[in-house]
Design a protein around this motif. Sequence first.
Motif, mmCIF file in Angstrom:
data_model
loop_
_atom_site.group_PDB
_atom_site.id
_atom_site.type_symbol
_atom_site.label_atom_id
_atom_site.label_comp_id
_atom_site.label_asym_id
_atom_site.label_seq_id
_atom_site.Cartn_x
_atom_site.Cartn_y
_atom_site.Cartn_z
ATOM 1 N N MET A 1 0.848 -1.193 0.000
ATOM 2 C CA MET A 1 0.000 0.000 0.000
ATOM 3 C C MET A 1 0.884 1.244 0.000
ATOM 4 N N VAL A 2 0.504 2.245 -0.817
ATOM 5 C CA VAL A 2 1.272 3.481 -0.898
ATOM 6 C C VAL A 2 0.340 4.664 -0.702
ATOM 7 N N ARG A 3 0.901 5.775 -0.219
ATOM 8 C CA ARG A 3 0.121 6.993 -0.083
ATOM 9 C C ARG A 3 -0.023 7.655 -1.459
ATOM 10 N N PHE A 4 -1.109 8.387 -1.626
ATOM 11 C CA PHE A 4 -1.368 9.063 -2.892
ATOM 12 C C PHE A 4 -0.206 9.968 -3.283
ATOM 13 N N GLU A 5 0.370 10.698 -2.294
ATOM 14 C CA GLU A 5 1.425 11.655 -2.582
ATOM 15 C C GLU A 5 2.662 10.990 -3.172
ATOM 16 N N GLN A 6 2.817 9.673 -2.957
ATOM 17 C CA GLN A 6 3.973 8.955 -3.483
ATOM 18 C C GLN A 6 3.807 8.564 -4.953
ATOM 19 N N VAL A 7 2.555 8.513 -5.402
ATOM 20 C CA VAL A 7 2.318 7.963 -6.747
ATOM 21 C C VAL A 7 1.447 8.848 -7.626
ATOM 22 N N GLY A 8 0.905 9.935 -7.061
ATOM 23 C CA GLY A 8 -0.013 10.746 -7.840
ATOM 24 C C GLY A 8 0.237 12.235 -7.693
ATOM 25 N N VAL A 9 -0.143 12.990 -8.727
ATOM 26 C CA VAL A 9 -0.038 14.450 -8.726
ATOM 27 C C VAL A 9 -1.384 15.003 -9.147
ATOM 28 N N LEU A 10 -1.913 15.905 -8.322
ATOM 29 C CA LEU A 10 -3.152 16.598 -8.671
ATOM 30 C C LEU A 10 -2.765 17.938 -9.289
ATOM 31 N N PRO A 11 -3.071 18.170 -10.585
ATOM 32 C CA PRO A 11 -2.635 19.427 -11.208
ATOM 33 C C PRO A 11 -3.067 20.659 -10.428
ATOM 34 N N GLU A 12 -4.341 20.727 -10.020
ATOM 35 C CA GLU A 12 -4.828 21.833 -9.197
ATOM 36 C C GLU A 12 -5.891 21.318 -8.244
ATOM 37 N N PRO A 13 -6.019 21.938 -7.079
ATOM 38 C CA PRO A 13 -7.098 21.551 -6.170
ATOM 39 C C PRO A 13 -8.449 21.661 -6.875
ATOM 40 N N GLY A 14 -9.295 20.693 -6.661
ATOM 41 C CA GLY A 14 -10.604 20.683 -7.302
ATOM 42 C C GLY A 14 -10.691 19.767 -8.499
ATOM 43 N N ASP A 15 -9.534 19.337 -9.044
ATOM 44 C CA ASP A 15 -9.562 18.385 -10.148
ATOM 45 C C ASP A 15 -10.079 17.035 -9.666
ATOM 46 N N ASN A 16 -10.769 16.308 -10.547
ATOM 47 C CA ASN A 16 -11.305 15.011 -10.147
ATOM 48 C C ASN A 16 -10.485 13.834 -10.671
ATOM 49 N N VAL A 17 -9.399 14.122 -11.380
ATOM 50 C CA VAL A 17 -8.476 13.060 -11.778
ATOM 51 C C VAL A 17 -7.056 13.496 -11.457
ATOM 52 N N ALA A 18 -6.204 12.505 -11.191
ATOM 53 C CA ALA A 18 -4.801 12.752 -10.863
ATOM 54 C C ALA A 18 -3.910 12.115 -11.921
ATOM 55 N N ILE A 19 -2.647 12.544 -11.943
ATOM 56 C CA ILE A 19 -1.651 11.994 -12.854
ATOM 57 C C ILE A 19 -0.772 11.020 -12.080
ATOM 58 N N ALA A 20 -0.595 9.824 -12.613
ATOM 59 C CA ALA A 20 0.281 8.849 -11.975
ATOM 60 C C ALA A 20 1.734 9.270 -12.171
ATOM 61 N N SER A 21 2.469 9.401 -11.077
ATOM 62 C CA SER A 21 3.868 9.824 -11.177
ATOM 63 C C SER A 21 4.810 8.653 -11.430
ATOM 64 N N ARG A 22 4.290 7.449 -11.404
ATOM 65 C CA ARG A 22 5.037 6.264 -11.839
ATOM 66 C C ARG A 22 4.038 5.214 -12.285
ATOM 67 N N ARG A 23 4.514 4.188 -12.932
ATOM 68 C CA ARG A 23 3.624 3.133 -13.413
ATOM 69 C C ARG A 23 3.002 2.407 -12.226
ATOM 70 N N LEU A 24 1.689 2.220 -12.306
ATOM 71 C CA LEU A 24 0.942 1.531 -11.250
ATOM 72 C C LEU A 24 0.284 0.300 -11.860
ATOM 73 N N GLU A 25 0.596 -0.859 -11.302
ATOM 74 C CA GLU A 25 0.056 -2.096 -11.859
ATOM 75 C C GLU A 25 -1.359 -2.340 -11.358
ATOM 76 N N ALA A 26 -2.104 -3.082 -12.140
ATOM 77 C CA ALA A 26 -3.450 -3.484 -11.720
ATOM 78 C C ALA A 26 -3.367 -4.205 -10.376
ATOM 79 N N GLY A 27 -4.268 -3.831 -9.468
ATOM 80 C CA GLY A 27 -4.273 -4.411 -8.130
ATOM 81 C C GLY A 27 -3.543 -3.589 -7.091
ATOM 82 N N ALA A 28 -2.823 -2.547 -7.509
ATOM 83 C CA ALA A 28 -2.119 -1.690 -6.557
ATOM 84 C C ALA A 28 -3.118 -1.008 -5.627
#
Length: 904
Positions: A1-28
């Motif tokens: 299990m990883v925290r969101f801040e380790q694997v995701g970037v939210l371009p701006e507050p209020g966005d409903n989708v994030a950008i994966a900062s590294r490859r995330l496999e199915a089941g992560a």
Amino acid sequence: MVRFEQVGVLPEPGDNVAIASRRLEAGAEIELGDAVVTLPHTVLEGHRFVVTRVAPGEALTSWNTPFARASRDLVPGDYVCTPTSLAAVTARGVEGLPDEPSATNEPLDPYELDESALNFGAQVTSVEQPGTFLGYPREQGPAGTRNHVVVMATSSRSSGFVTELARRFDGAAAGDGVVPVAHTEGGEDEVPNNLHFLLATLAGFTLNPNVGAVLIVDTEDDVVSGQAIKDFMAEHDYPSIKVPYAYFTRRAGFGHDLTEAGALVEPWLPVVDAQQREEVPLADLKIALQCGGSDAFSGISANPLAGLVGAEVIKHGGVAVLAETDELIGAEPYVLKNVRDLATARRFLATIRSFKERVGWHGHTAEGNPSGGNVYRGLYNIVLKSIGAARKLPREVRLDHVIDYGEPLPGNGYIFMDSPGNDLESVAGQIGSGCNLIFFTTGNGSITNFPFVPTLKFVTTHDRYERLHSEMDVDAGRYLTGTPMAELTADTFDLTVRVASGEPSAGERAGHSQVSIWRNWKQSGPREGISITTDGRMSRKLIDLPAEDRDAPLDGLPLAGLGSNARTAVRLLQVDDRLVPEAVGLILPTSLCSGQIALRLAAQGDLEKWAGDAVTRMVALPHTEGCGSSGGASEETFARTMLGYLLHPNTRMALLLEHGCEKTHNDYFRSRLVEAGADPSRFGWASIQADGGLDAVGAKVRDWFNSFDLDAPVEYAGTLGELTIGLEARGPLTSETAEALALVGRDIVGSGGSVVLSSRGGLLAHDGFRRTAFGSDAAVGPTIAHGQRFAARGWHVMRMPGTDWMETATGFGASGVQQILAHVAGGTLSAQRFVPVVEFSNDPETVAKYGDDLDAVATGNAVDQARIGLDTIAAVASRQFVPKAVASGNVGFQITRGLLGTSM
């Protein structure tokens, strides 16, 4: 299990989708707020996943801007993918993907300006004490960051000449060096549709502050001539050129003219070299803001950083210039959030509309802009790409001016220049406008550089910077790993001042560069068969257009032409199962951005004999296509042309060199080869970006050619009937010479060979040629499309959409032509890099003026002239004689875009 801040970037507050900062496999599993979400599918680095529930049809947002609509109910952790992005990732063999896309692209509805909502704010506050850098003061305006002697071709007809002229001054003491401006434009017989842009850019080059002296070179009868540039500058009130300069028109042999032109340049070298840097105001800095090979992090790290450093330059009185019109479509609200006045806002939107209209004439929309590399690295559509690109304009910076392509800068502040998304074409316009330093942001690691203006390359992620650190200048990825943006801005501003003051950029250390000006477009208005709806989507398919407009393949069967019983002997080489005049080791760049590197590698491979004796020479074919240009019909012509060279009978070994982020990458051509029935494992594959930069990819290419243990080709006796020859005539043609060329063709076809003619060349327009070649003076039509390989040997006519000589020669080669015999009158031609071009003439004036460049003089009656032509072909095919244009270095290569291609 990883925290969101380790694997995701939210371009701006209020966005409903994030950008994966590294490859995330199915089941992560990811901690997202108070919840833990499990990813049902693989999410690649740079791709997006949902962070708050989204209902069907609801907008998905980045930077609070809708870029897509949910196709179904989406919950946190769901992978966001559109049909285009899912197809792009699937094509790369990624596992763990969904079966169906989860979203559809946001429609490109026309932006409606709410004039009441515009913010006419002040520009960023000026610093109390403006700074300085060490530059070269110029009488005609701002100081230069470099001091080059430039030899500039007015059209493509002189590009080989200026390249060879500059090469003669390699290593000379001349400030920052002598560099060529060689490009692909203005070489046709007709006035090009891009004439204004072309003249503005070339005029601007002569006045750019980084130019310490300039020689402007044209050829006789050029549509785009030195005089045309003079007239343009006078008509549009350009200042006079204050540095040493001259105009030179080619009127004699290549070697003679090189000597004459060199004599004009030689006295300038010590003058330029004696100039010293002086302390000049930072207000003289004019920054061109560009992006290429973009990824999902371009709008997070590199583009904001470039924009903030540009803002610092503006605070000191300088200029930052944003460009790439189609890469702002969908970002209009962001760009116009802070604008100088209503007129500026209206001009910006008018520029957007004009661009949409122009590409609409060709059956395209802005959705054709994102390249395969863009999509693969997370930029699903033009809206996402545009919002990220617009981040080079910080929210606090005001848009001050909007200008046309290559138009002189109107003042200081933040400026938008109209241009295509094609990086090199856009850069050329900015340099023509007066920019003296380039900020180039990249996610994949683009290696673009310009001859006389230094480029600072900002890469978006730290890992990519580590892989390509020799080619990159700024690690903007430090922001993603915790470095504050303010600290990055200060560091990069300091680097900017140092490079402006003479510190070499990574691109300058690498020593390569190229120029591409906004390419001509054939269509100049709407036409039946192509219709674009008001929201920018194509409403009719191009399949409705005539086959000629689409350059669709033909049956490839020969015409019922005449032959003869003659047999012209030739010494050929046995290579595998065929007799050929030469065995070529080919390095084929898959797009414009890897072209100059391919040239350098081929030259090195030839010198060091990477392939041993298995090949007779190494060749690279740089061009302007494969990225930053539209798809559809023009892409089909491009792909067909490229395959023609890979599968050419003279090609013994071939390696494809991708840049890494283009539309037509290595995987693209693997699939094209399979479709053509060829085995991709026969070919080498290398990637500048994926293999780790110039040194690493060079070693890979060398090792691939070194890995074979092939015998040297063995010489055998044969006839010209083993070959495919292109016949061409340029300029006036006598009846005797027309008949002679037909007799040459009859000899080749009669002995089992093939002859290819151009549908737009001078031979088919001549009644005498048609009577002698086909037994009738009736018109004959094309048997093959441009660059199409034919199905059976004999007489063939290749469809030619324009009159540009180099595009004609390139199409000939792709069709399988192994040598071109061209009758010339009124001037000579450039050679083609791959296919030898033999030039002969029966015109006394041409012989008198250009005799040094002719491979043969055609004298006597038609039979005598034909014999001269056949003997010269045989001598070249037997490797006993090298055509003079090849030997002199007057060579080129260029692929047509046809009727429907356009820059994007």
